[in-house]
Motif scaffolding. Structure first.
Motif, PDB file in Angstrom:
ATOM      1  N   TRP A  89     -13.074   1.454  -7.761  1.00  0.00           N
ATOM      2  CA  TRP A  89     -12.277   0.215  -7.808  1.00  0.00           C
ATOM      3  C   TRP A  89     -12.628  -0.634  -6.588  1.00  0.00           C
ATOM      4  N   HIS A  90     -12.941  -1.877  -6.825  1.00  0.00           N
ATOM      5  CA  HIS A  90     -13.343  -2.771  -5.742  1.00  0.00           C
ATOM      6  C   HIS A  90     -12.282  -3.859  -5.561  1.00  0.00           C
ATOM      7  N   GLY A  91     -11.440  -3.656  -4.611  1.00  0.00           N
ATOM      8  CA  GLY A  91     -10.433  -4.646  -4.274  1.00  0.00           C
ATOM      9  C   GLY A  91     -10.340  -4.752  -2.767  1.00  0.00           C
ATOM     10  N   GLN A  92      -9.270  -5.367  -2.306  1.00  0.00           N
ATOM     11  CA  GLN A  92      -9.109  -5.576  -0.873  1.00  0.00           C
ATOM     12  C   GLN A  92      -7.760  -5.046  -0.407  1.00  0.00           C
ATOM     13  N   VAL A  93      -7.733  -4.652   0.855  1.00  0.00           N
ATOM     14  CA  VAL A  93      -6.492  -4.293   1.531  1.00  0.00           C
ATOM     15  C   VAL A  93      -6.306  -5.306   2.646  1.00  0.00           C
ATOM     16  N   LEU A  94      -5.300  -6.181   2.484  1.00  0.00           N
ATOM     17  CA  LEU A  94      -5.137  -7.293   3.414  1.00  0.00           C
ATOM     18  C   LEU A  94      -3.688  -7.418   3.864  1.00  0.00           C
ATOM     19  N   LEU A  95      -3.513  -8.021   5.048  1.00  0.00           N
ATOM     20  CA  LEU A  95      -2.178  -8.423   5.480  1.00  0.00           C
ATOM     21  C   LEU A  95      -1.798  -9.654   4.667  1.00  0.00           C
ATOM     22  N   ASN A  96      -0.820  -9.502   3.806  1.00  0.00           N
ATOM     23  CA  ASN A  96      -0.453 -10.564   2.868  1.00  0.00           C
ATOM     24  C   ASN A  96       1.068 -10.672   2.815  1.00  0.00           C
ATOM     25  N   TYR A  97       1.599 -11.847   3.119  1.00  0.00           N
ATOM     26  CA  TYR A  97       3.045 -12.075   3.097  1.00  0.00           C
ATOM     27  C   TYR A  97       3.792 -11.071   3.980  1.00  0.00           C
ATOM     28  N   GLY A  98       3.197 -10.735   5.116  1.00  0.00           N
ATOM     29  CA  GLY A  98       3.885  -9.903   6.095  1.00  0.00           C
ATOM     30  C   GLY A  98       3.733  -8.412   5.911  1.00  0.00           C
ATOM     31  N   SER A  99       2.984  -7.941   4.899  1.00  0.00           N
ATOM     32  CA  SER A  99       2.771  -6.506   4.725  1.00  0.00           C
ATOM     33  C   SER A  99       1.344  -6.250   4.270  1.00  0.00           C
ATOM     34  N   ILE A 100       0.908  -4.992   4.405  1.00  0.00           N
ATOM     35  CA  ILE A 100      -0.433  -4.607   3.995  1.00  0.00           C
ATOM     36  C   ILE A 100      -0.398  -4.343   2.495  1.00  0.00           C
ATOM     37  N   VAL A 159       0.799  -1.228   0.000  1.00  0.00           N
ATOM     38  CA  VAL A 159       0.000   0.000   0.000  1.00  0.00           C
ATOM     39  C   VAL A 159       0.830   1.276   0.000  1.00  0.00           C
ATOM     40  N   GLU A 160       2.129   1.196   0.337  1.00  0.00           N
ATOM     41  CA  GLU A 160       2.957   2.396   0.372  1.00  0.00           C
ATOM     42  C   GLU A 160       3.793   2.580  -0.884  1.00  0.00           C
ATOM     43  N   SER A 161       3.715   1.669  -1.821  1.00  0.00           N
ATOM     44  CA  SER A 161       4.558   1.735  -3.012  1.00  0.00           C
ATOM     45  C   SER A 161       4.032   2.762  -4.003  1.00  0.00           C
ATOM     46  N   LEU A 162       4.854   3.064  -4.981  1.00  0.00           N
ATOM     47  CA  LEU A 162       4.453   4.024  -6.014  1.00  0.00           C
ATOM     48  C   LEU A 162       3.252   3.508  -6.799  1.00  0.00           C
ATOM     49  N   GLY A 163       3.274   2.229  -7.176  1.00  0.00           N
ATOM     50  CA  GLY A 163       2.173   1.655  -7.934  1.00  0.00           C
ATOM     51  C   GLY A 163       0.867   1.626  -7.166  1.00  0.00           C
ATOM     52  N   VAL A 210      -4.176   3.212   4.905  1.00  0.00           N
ATOM     53  CA  VAL A 210      -4.931   1.977   4.669  1.00  0.00           C
ATOM     54  C   VAL A 210      -6.349   2.285   4.188  1.00  0.00           C
ATOM     55  N   MET A 211      -6.925   3.350   4.696  1.00  0.00           N
ATOM     56  CA  MET A 211      -8.276   3.732   4.303  1.00  0.00           C
ATOM     57  C   MET A 211      -8.310   4.487   2.983  1.00  0.00           C
ATOM     58  N   SER A 212      -7.155   4.871   2.472  1.00  0.00           N
ATOM     59  CA  SER A 212      -7.054   5.630   1.213  1.00  0.00           C
ATOM     60  C   SER A 212      -7.830   6.937   1.269  1.00  0.00           C
ATOM     61  N   ASP A 213      -7.880   7.569   2.449  1.00  0.00           N
ATOM     62  CA  ASP A 213      -8.566   8.855   2.509  1.00  0.00           C
ATOM     63  C   ASP A 213      -7.642   9.942   1.952  1.00  0.00           C
ATOM     64  N   ARG A 214      -8.166  11.145   1.866  1.00  0.00           N
ATOM     65  CA  ARG A 214      -7.417  12.212   1.186  1.00  0.00           C
ATOM     66  C   ARG A 214      -6.095  12.511   1.867  1.00  0.00           C
ATOM     67  N   TYR A 215      -6.089  12.502   3.188  1.00  0.00           N
ATOM     68  CA  TYR A 215      -4.848  12.778   3.913  1.00  0.00           C
ATOM     69  C   TYR A 215      -3.813  11.686   3.649  1.00  0.00           C
TER      70      TYR A 215
END
Length: 411
Positions: free
Chosen positions: A238-249, A222-226, A356-361
């Protein structure tokens, strides 16, 4: 008079280091609580769990969060050296010691001709901007190895090669230190050291290279450029998920594979540019080795599908090595990395919920932080190219002295 001024500067530097590091230790020892999620749980829970497995003589074969080369077992096991402390407290003290080693390495050449204390200031002021994360990950230990390798490179290429190989078996990225190495002795020492250590770990501990298969199904962190594609996309359906996966969000869902593939393609393009630079470089100075390493790590960091806060520790360390040379032109990229470090602590841990919430801030923090890193990478690459590849225009010839006219002699 000049010696007195240098002594004052060194005294201020050491005082700043002592104060900032005391504050960091108080945060990781939880004398004071740092706002946001507790960053020390990676040590007290995850590292400690790996420690219990590794001390049995095997790697964590059933844990997909173990995604590190075999020598990473050494910093995880290192708290054994301080048995009178708890695991987490011993780890924090060893991270503090690695921090002190980096400072000592930067100060040692800082008093020589052509060297500067600017690099030490970058480390002293830049690292604590990341908050307690600096001591709550083993990246500061890897950075100490990388700094030692670069500072040894100009005079002792074999030492640099051996340290680079060791660093790469700790956390892969130090292999990029060889981007600017032209001496065969450095490459030869790196190859021999890497082969020897890899063989030693393979024979002594089962599963030394199991980590290579543990990242196949990773998403985009979630913190990467992409990840900005999906942060913005969540505001447009966009409908996807934000999950703990392989040790990172991470983001998981539609089009994540395509964005991850695009990140891999950008990494390939960065590698191609570095290869072209090596082929075209016609001028090299003592600081070129450090500048090439700094540029290479910047390029690979911003194009990665994972851009964790601790990655900034590497960049601060390499920027510090660059600026330990008076002639280095990496001042602007180094300042951008330091600024990005301050924004990083605002997004993790302070504002991680917003991310994680992808809010404006949260999106704004990521745009600023990643934008600074992209600008640093582009600026560093441009300056490296100009200083080593672009032909230097010839100096203008001095004007010819005016010829005296002969005065005719009257007869």
């Amino acid at each position: 008079m000049e010696t007195k001024g240098a002594g004052r500067s060194l005294a201020w530097l050491l005082a700043t280091w002592v104060i900032t590091r005391a504050v960091l230790l108080m945060f990781v020892f939880q004398v004071f609580l740092f706002p946001g999620p507790d960053v020390t749980t990676d040590v007290s829970v995850i590292y400690r769990g790996w420690y219990e497995v590794l001390r049995q003589g095997t790697f964590p074969l059933d844990d997909v969060t173990w995604q590190y080369p075999p020598a990473a077992a050494l910093p995880v096991l290192s708290p054994m050296a301080l048995p009178f402390l708890s695991y987490a407290h011993a780890f924090f003290m060893l991270a503090f010691l690695a921090d002190a080693v980096v400072l000592g390495l930067l100060l040692y050449p800082g008093r020589r001709s052509g060297r500067s204390l600017r690099g030490a200031w970058v480390w002293v002021a830049g690292a604590p901007l990341l908050g307690p994360t600096v001591y709550a990950r083993y990246d500061v230990m890897v950075t100490a190895v990388a700094v030692a390798a670069l500072l040894a490179g100009t005079r002792h290429p074999r030492v640099m090669g051996a340290l680079t190989a060791f660093g790469a078996l700790l956390k892969v990225w130090p292999v990029l230190l060889l981007a600017g190495a032209v001496r065969r002795r450095a490459w030869g020492a790196a190859a021999v050291t890497a082969a020897g250590l890899a063989a030693l770990f393979s024979v002594s501990m089962p599963g030394a290279f199991a980590f290579l298969t543990f990242q196949r199904n990773r998403g985009t962190e979630v913190e990467s450029l992409g990840a900005l594609v999906f942060h913005v996309g969540r505001h447009f359906g966009w409908h996807g998920q934000v999950l703990l996966n392989y040790g990172s969000i991470e983001f998981l869902g539609p089009h994540v594979d395509q964005v991850s593939a695009a990140a891999l393609a950008l990494t390939g393009a960065a590698f191609g540019w570095l290869l072209l630079w090596r082929l075209r470089a016609i001028r090299r100075a003592p600081h070129t080795l450090a500048e090439a390493a700094f540029t290479a790590v910047l390029l690979f960091t911003v194009t990665s599908r994972v851009l964790s806060p601790q990655y900034l520790v590497w960049l601060i360390g390499l920027a510090a090595v660059c600026l330990s040379y008076r002639a280095s032109r990496m001042g602007a990229p180094a300042l951008m990395v330091v600024a990005a470090s301050f924004v990083t602590v605002l997004e993790f841990p302070l504002g991680f919920l917003h991310v994680v919430m992808s809010d404006r801030y949260g999106v704004l923090l990521l745009v600023v932080r990643n934008g600074l890193l992209v600008a640093a990478a582009v600026t560093a690459a441009r300056r490296l190219w100009r200083s080593t590849v672009t032909p230097v225009p010839p100096a203008p010839l001095p004007p010819e002295p005016a010829r005296r006219r002969k005065t005719p002699v009257s007869s």
